[in-house]
Design a protein around this motif. Structure first.
Motif, PDB file in Angstrom:
ATOM      1  N   SER A 331       0.825  -1.203   0.000  1.00 51.11           N
ATOM      2  CA  SER A 331       0.000   0.000   0.000  1.00 51.11           C
ATOM      3  C   SER A 331       0.863   1.259   0.000  1.00 51.11           C
ATOM      4  CB  SER A 331      -0.901   0.010   1.229  1.00 51.11           C
ATOM      5  OG  SER A 331      -0.103   0.177   2.378  1.00 51.11           O
ATOM      6  N   HIS A 332       0.204   2.357  -0.329  1.00 50.20           N
ATOM      7  CA  HIS A 332       0.888   3.638  -0.301  1.00 50.20           C
ATOM      8  C   HIS A 332       1.402   3.927   1.107  1.00 50.20           C
ATOM      9  CE1 HIS A 332       2.185   7.378  -1.729  1.00 50.20           C
ATOM     10  NE2 HIS A 332       1.120   8.108  -1.500  1.00 50.20           N
ATOM     11  N   SER A 333       0.606   3.562   2.117  1.00 50.33           N
ATOM     12  CA  SER A 333       1.075   3.862   3.475  1.00 50.33           C
ATOM     13  C   SER A 333       2.300   3.032   3.838  1.00 50.33           C
ATOM     14  CB  SER A 333      -0.022   3.686   4.524  1.00 50.33           C
ATOM     15  OG  SER A 333      -1.024   2.853   4.088  1.00 50.33           O
ATOM     16  N   THR A 334       2.394   1.806   3.318  1.00 49.10           N
ATOM     17  CA  THR A 334       3.603   1.021   3.554  1.00 49.10           C
ATOM     18  C   THR A 334       4.813   1.709   2.924  1.00 49.10           C
ATOM     19  OG1 THR A 334       2.395  -1.054   3.666  1.00 49.10           O
ATOM     20  CG2 THR A 334       4.719  -1.197   3.143  1.00 49.10           C
ATOM     21  N   PHE A 335       4.640   2.180   1.711  1.00 51.42           N
ATOM     22  CA  PHE A 335       5.775   2.840   1.059  1.00 51.42           C
ATOM     23  C   PHE A 335       6.135   4.138   1.768  1.00 51.42           C
ATOM     24  CE2 PHE A 335       4.806   0.087  -2.633  1.00 51.42           C
ATOM     25  CZ  PHE A 335       6.051  -0.496  -2.704  1.00 51.42           C
ATOM     26  N   LEU A 336       5.120   4.834   2.282  1.00 51.06           N
ATOM     27  CA  LEU A 336       5.451   6.066   3.010  1.00 51.06           C
ATOM     28  C   LEU A 336       6.208   5.742   4.294  1.00 51.06           C
ATOM     29  CD1 LEU A 336       2.457   8.481   2.540  1.00 51.06           C
ATOM     30  CD2 LEU A 336       4.727   8.541   1.536  1.00 51.06           C
ATOM     31  N   LEU A 337       5.841   4.647   4.922  1.00 52.43           N
ATOM     32  CA  LEU A 337       6.578   4.230   6.113  1.00 52.43           C
ATOM     33  C   LEU A 337       8.022   3.888   5.732  1.00 52.43           C
ATOM     34  CD1 LEU A 337       5.932   3.680   9.141  1.00 52.43           C
ATOM     35  CD2 LEU A 337       5.837   1.271   8.526  1.00 52.43           C
ATOM     36  N   MET A 338       8.175   3.161   4.626  1.00 55.84           N
ATOM     37  CA  MET A 338       9.517   2.809   4.169  1.00 55.84           C
ATOM     38  C   MET A 338      10.287   4.061   3.761  1.00 55.84           C
ATOM     39  SD  MET A 338       9.767  -0.180   4.831  1.00 55.84           S
ATOM     40  CE  MET A 338      11.501  -0.061   4.381  1.00 55.84           C
ATOM     41  N   HIS A 339       9.570   5.021   3.205  1.00 57.00           N
ATOM     42  CA  HIS A 339      10.193   6.297   2.846  1.00 57.00           C
ATOM     43  C   HIS A 339      10.850   6.901   4.085  1.00 57.00           C
ATOM     44  CE1 HIS A 339      10.495  10.538   1.676  1.00 57.00           C
ATOM     45  NE2 HIS A 339       9.698  10.851   2.677  1.00 57.00           N
ATOM     46  N   ARG A 340      10.131   6.867   5.201  1.00 57.66           N
ATOM     47  CA  ARG A 340      10.678   7.467   6.424  1.00 57.66           C
ATOM     48  C   ARG A 340      11.892   6.693   6.914  1.00 57.66           C
ATOM     49  NH1 ARG A 340       4.788   7.330   8.455  1.00 57.66           N
ATOM     50  NH2 ARG A 340       3.970   8.759   6.885  1.00 57.66           N
ATOM     51  N   TRP A 341      11.822   5.371   6.852  1.00 63.22           N
ATOM     52  CA  TRP A 341      12.961   4.595   7.356  1.00 63.22           C
ATOM     53  C   TRP A 341      14.171   4.729   6.435  1.00 63.22           C
ATOM     54  CZ3 TRP A 341      13.626   2.872  12.060  1.00 63.22           C
ATOM     55  CH2 TRP A 341      12.500   2.727  12.883  1.00 63.22           C
ATOM     56  N   ALA A 342      13.939   4.704   5.144  1.00 70.34           N
ATOM     57  CA  ALA A 342      15.060   4.878   4.205  1.00 70.34           C
ATOM     58  C   ALA A 342      15.672   6.255   4.405  1.00 70.34           C
ATOM     59  CB  ALA A 342      14.582   4.700   2.768  1.00 70.34           C
ATOM     60  N   ALA A 343      14.815   7.257   4.628  1.00 77.87           N
ATOM     61  CA  ALA A 343      15.315   8.614   4.831  1.00 77.87           C
ATOM     62  C   ALA A 343      16.133   8.682   6.116  1.00 77.87           C
ATOM     63  CB  ALA A 343      14.163   9.605   4.890  1.00 77.87           C
ATOM     64  N   PHE A 344      15.660   7.969   7.139  1.00 71.10           N
ATOM     65  CA  PHE A 344      16.398   7.981   8.397  1.00 71.10           C
ATOM     66  C   PHE A 344      17.788   7.371   8.208  1.00 71.10           C
ATOM     67  CE2 PHE A 344      17.724   6.159  12.440  1.00 71.10           C
ATOM     68  CZ  PHE A 344      17.624   7.275  13.257  1.00 71.10           C
ATOM     69  N   LEU A 345      17.850   6.239   7.502  1.00 68.26           N
ATOM     70  CA  LEU A 345      19.139   5.593   7.286  1.00 68.26           C
ATOM     71  C   LEU A 345      20.042   6.465   6.425  1.00 68.26           C
ATOM     72  CD1 LEU A 345      17.810   1.987   6.854  1.00 68.26           C
ATOM     73  CD2 LEU A 345      19.452   2.732   8.577  1.00 68.26           C
TER      74      LEU A 345
END
Ligand SMILES: Cc1cc2nc3c(=O)[nH]c(=O)nc-3n(C[C@H](O)[C@H](O)[C@H](O)COP(=O)(O)OP(=O)(O)OC[C@H]3O[C@@H](n4cnc5c(N)ncnc54)[C@H](O)[C@@H]3O)c2cc1C
Ligand SMILES: *[C@@H]1O[C@H](CO)[C@@H](O)[C@H](O)[C@H]1NC(C)=O
Ligand SMILES: *[C@@H]1O[C@H](CO)[C@@H](O)[C@H](O)[C@H]1NC(C)=O
Ligand SMILES: *[C@@H]1O[C@H](CO)[C@@H](O)[C@H](O)[C@H]1NC(C)=O
Length: 753
Positions: A331-345
């Protein structure tokens, strides 16, 4: 620039064997080190060029040219003679090397003897580009070769025998002994290999971030037994990783991932830790005067490259027009969550990279001096990029996003631009385009441009439409956009609502494509609609709008309306921003201009999950809606409607605060259930709960455990409701019911990201 180069990257990665490509110099091609770019090739020639450090007799004129960066000389330099207009120096400029036949001949002879297996053309090319070499300087100052490689070689009469000596004036053509050559060669080889490793690891992160979601999504096409899948999802995918909250932020601060999401996040952390820690080959060489210098340099460079490698993922995951959304069932919300984690890393690597180099500069390791470096453009642009990333991460915490969404968004975009610009000017002055680090940025920019261009295209495609507002009660209103057609959800832009909100756009679910309630001034309606009294509008609505669904036309006889009357119907809950501004401002009889960006519907490709439809394993449907969440549910109800006799049961539990919303939605659908709590919409059993909460656990228990056959559960409502359903359904399907395993497919439609 972006697309062509993106295509090129793709091609390069596919060919892989580009390794053998023709770039044999310091590298000035496009791509990645180790793929289309090779640095320090041929390594034997570079070693010859770098290992000759004997002093040269330079004229004052020679020394006036570009000064090379000081190289570290471990031993105390010997006293060297100088005279009128000349000096013997260890820090010969390229100009001085250029004028010294002994130096050129020594290098040429070394290359000849060490690079026996390298084609002459390659060596000629190397010579013309790099000898003599301006170490770490500006490429513009790189001197042009005075004589070609073969010319210099030809001038050597006898094979040199006297070895080069780093303390003795090079006024003879010297031989380069192994103990001088080999350490330099090792250092170069090692450095080049480490750069290849950095890039390779970066590519592993980037490509796995793209491929893994697709691969995991494809797994569902394998013929797993339905009960396994249900159990698997109930244990490992759907429940929150810890606790019982997913849609509701934990302590209001952040989103607890589901177990499935947590697994992917854990994968990211693990691979980042491993790829930061592994693959170093530490050999003391002439590049480094100390082991700690070498270790820190490799480590910092690794962090830097890995940070860059996350950038394309960050942009990819964030997009509305995200290729992965079309190729996966995530889902879009899953990708947005991954967006945040990738951005954090990404931020974390950038910070570590900066800290290591800061430490080196402060401790004067490796010839770095903080006072000198900190005024260099590459240094302060690096700081700007790292700071932008850090601020973005901090400013993106849930409370800020929640309370000041628009401010968050505007600053987020501005800082993202700063970060990309910072990265660009961080690497370009230092490496020019030789190392191809810009490629990571180009891919990121291309992904961003693609998303933005697709958004623009999608919102302009339909042209400017008009939206008409019908109040329902204090909390809700209905918005009709005649002439538009869409499914799934759309983003609405209201260019005229307020100057300061011109860029704002908000997602809404399409409740249906239906006959619109208010429309272009027709003689009958105009006078009544001109009246701004909401009560009057309501009466018009009731009398006028028998709301037939465009597909089924439930009230039988086709009505004489033109196709422009058909349009998108939305039900909107007032919040504090534009949704309340719209209703306060009043829209008037002519409507308000609106751009409809969409549709963002599931099922763009067959790899994506479309709207749920009954299957023989999952014949039943239970929908649970909270308030305006009904709009997210209607498409599922719709796709379960069949012409044939229904094979399973369909139920809708709808919790609402007040009845007007129910009546309004029913009018659009073409039903009228009066005020009863139980009603039927076609073959769907509808149960309402007005002003109080359903006991979801007992309802779901009764429905899921009693009937044979699998059930699709769709929920769309307030975060708390979504979380309850998520936990209850996962819990139930971990155990057996009266008829064996409880088969459930859970779909949570989210109104907040
Ligand atoms: C896929 C999807 C479908 C939706 N469908 C509907 C629907 O059919 N009916 C309905 O009433 N609402 C729907 N929403 C919710 C709706 O988008 C928000 O209520 C609306 O954006 C709030 O606007 P506002 O300016 O009044 O909000 P504010 O009062 O400024 O904020 C209210 C809340 O909405 C969030 N929000 C604001 N703007 C956005 C945005 N552009 N994207 C995501 N979140 C935002 C804020 O963080 C805040 O939590 C849907 C949301 C999504 C993600
Ligand atoms: C260096 O070169 C100058 C001429 O350019 C010459 O006069 C001087 O003797 C040379 N020095 C040595 C040490 O060879
Ligand atoms: C270099 O020259 C110095 C002095 O001429 C001599 O002592 C030393 O041994 C030489 N070194 C090598 C490696 O030949
Ligand atoms: C090279 O320079 C040294 C002094 O550094 C001198 O003694 C020697 O004669 C010179 N050799 C030649 C060939 O010029």
């Amino acid at each position: 620039m972006g697309f062509k180069q993106l295509a090129f990257v793709a091609a390069t990665l596919l060919l892989h064997g580009a390794q053998a490509g023709g770039v044999t110099s310091y590298g000035d091609d496009f791509g990645f080190i180790g793929y289309s770019i090779r640095i320090y090739q041929p390594e034997c020639a570079w070693a010859c060029l770098f290992c000759i450090t004997a002093p040269l007799n330079c004229t004052t004129g020679d020394m006036a040219g570009a000064v090379p960066e000081k190289r570290d000389v471990a031993d105390e330099p010997p006293a060297l003679p100088s005279g009128d207009g000349w000096e013997v120096t260890l820090e010969a400029t390229p100009q001085c090397q250029q004028d010294s036949d002994f130096f050129l001949q020594t290098v040429a002879y070394c290359i000849k003897s060490r690079c026996a297996d390298v084609p002459l053309r390659t060596l000629d090319n190397f010579w013309d580009k790099n000898v003599p070499f301006l170490y770490d300087g500006d490429k513009k100052d790189q001197p042009v070769s005075r004589q070609g490689y073969t010319g210099v070689l030809g001038a050597i009469k006898d094979a040199p025998s006297r070895p080069v000596n780093s303390t003795v004036l090079l006024n003879y053509t010297a031989a380069v002994p192994d103990e001088v050559y080999q350490p330099e060669y090792d250092a170069i080889h090692n450095y080049a290999a480490s750069e290849v490793t950095h890039e390779r690891y970066g590519l592993v992160i980037f490509l796995s971030g793209v491929v893994m979601p697709i691969a995991f999504s494809l797994l569902r096409f394998l013929p797993w037994p339905a009960s396994w899948v249900a159990r698997f999802n109930a244990y490992l995918v759907n429940p929150p990783a810890v606790g019982s909250q997913h849609s509701t932020p934990v302590w209001g601060l952040g989103i607890m991932p589901t177990r499935g999401q947590a697994l992917f996040i854990a994968y990211f952390w693990l691979i980042n830790i491993f790829l930061s820690a592994l693959g170093y080959e530490i050999l003391p060489g002439l590049f480094y005067d100390s082991q700690s210098y070498e270790v820190q340099t490799y480590l910092a460079n690794r962090f830097g490259v890995l940070s860059f490698a996350h950038l394309p993922l960050v942009f990819l995951y964030a997009g509305r027009n995200n290729i992965l959304l079309w190729l996966t069932n995530w889902s879009h919300s899953t990708f947005l969550l991954m967006h945040r984690w990738a951005a954090f890393l990404c931020m974390l690597h950038a910070v570590l990279h900066s800290l290591v180099y800061l430490n080196m500069a402060v401790a004067h390791i490796g010839g770095l001096d903080h006072a000198v470096e900190s005024v260099q453009p590459y240094w302060y642009w690096g700081i700007i990029a790292t700071l932008s990333m850090s601020i973005m991460v901090v400013a993106s915490i849930q409370p800020v996003r929640q309370k000041m969404y628009e401010l968050f968004l505007a600053s987020h975009i501005a800082l993202a631009v700063m970060a990309i610009v910072g990265c660009y000017y961080h690497i370009t002055p230092k490496y020019d385009f030789d190392y191809g680090y810009q490629t990571w940025l180009y891919i990121s920019i291309a992904l961003w441009v693609f998303d933005r261009a697709a958004r623009l295209f999608r919102s302009l495609r339909g042209g400017v439409k008009r939206a008409f507002l019908t109040p329902i009660d204090d909390d809700y209103y209905r918005l009709d956009i005649p002439g538009a057609t869409a499914s799934g959800h759309i983003y609405l832009h209201f260019p005229t609502v307020s100057l300061w909100r011109i860029w704002e756009n908000h997602p809404f679910s399409v409740a249906g494509v239906a006959r619109c309630s208010s429309h272009m001034p027709s003689p009958v309606h105009a006078p009544v609609e001109g009246n701004s009294d909401p009560e009057a509008e309501k009466t018009v609505q009731v009398g006028d709008n028998r709301g037939s669904r465009s597909s089924t036309g439930s009230d039988g006889a086709p009505q004489p309306y033109s196709s422009s009357d058909i349009g998108v119907v939305l039900f909107i809950r007032k919040h504090d921003g534009i949704t309340s501004l719209l209703s306060k401002r009043g829209i008037g009889p002519k409507g308000i201009p609106v751009l409809v960006e969409g549709s963002y519907a599931p099922g763009v490709t067959f790899l994506q999950d479309g709207h749920v439809s009954p299957t023989h394993n999952f014949p039943h449907l239970i929908c649970i809606a909270g308030g305006v969440g009904i709009t997210g549910i209607l498409p599922s109800l719709d796709s379960f409607t069949a012409v044939a006799r229904p094979i399973g049961r369909k139920k809708l539990y709808w919790g609402v605060r007040t009845m007007p919303l129910v009546h309004s939605v029913e009018r659009m659908l073409g039903y009228d259930g009066k005020d009863a709590l139980e009603r039927r919409w076609g073959d769907v059993d509808v149960t309402l709960s007005v002003g109080e909460r359903f006991d979801l656990r007992s309802l779901l228990e009764a429905d899921l455990c009693s009937r044979p056959g699998g059930t699709t559960v769709v929920v769309c409502g307030p975060p708390g409701m979504a979380d309850d359903v998520r936990c209850i359904v996962s819990g139930l399907s971990r155990h057996n019911g009266a008829n064996g395993p409880v088969l459930v497919k859970l779909i949570v439609e989210s109104f907040s990201w």
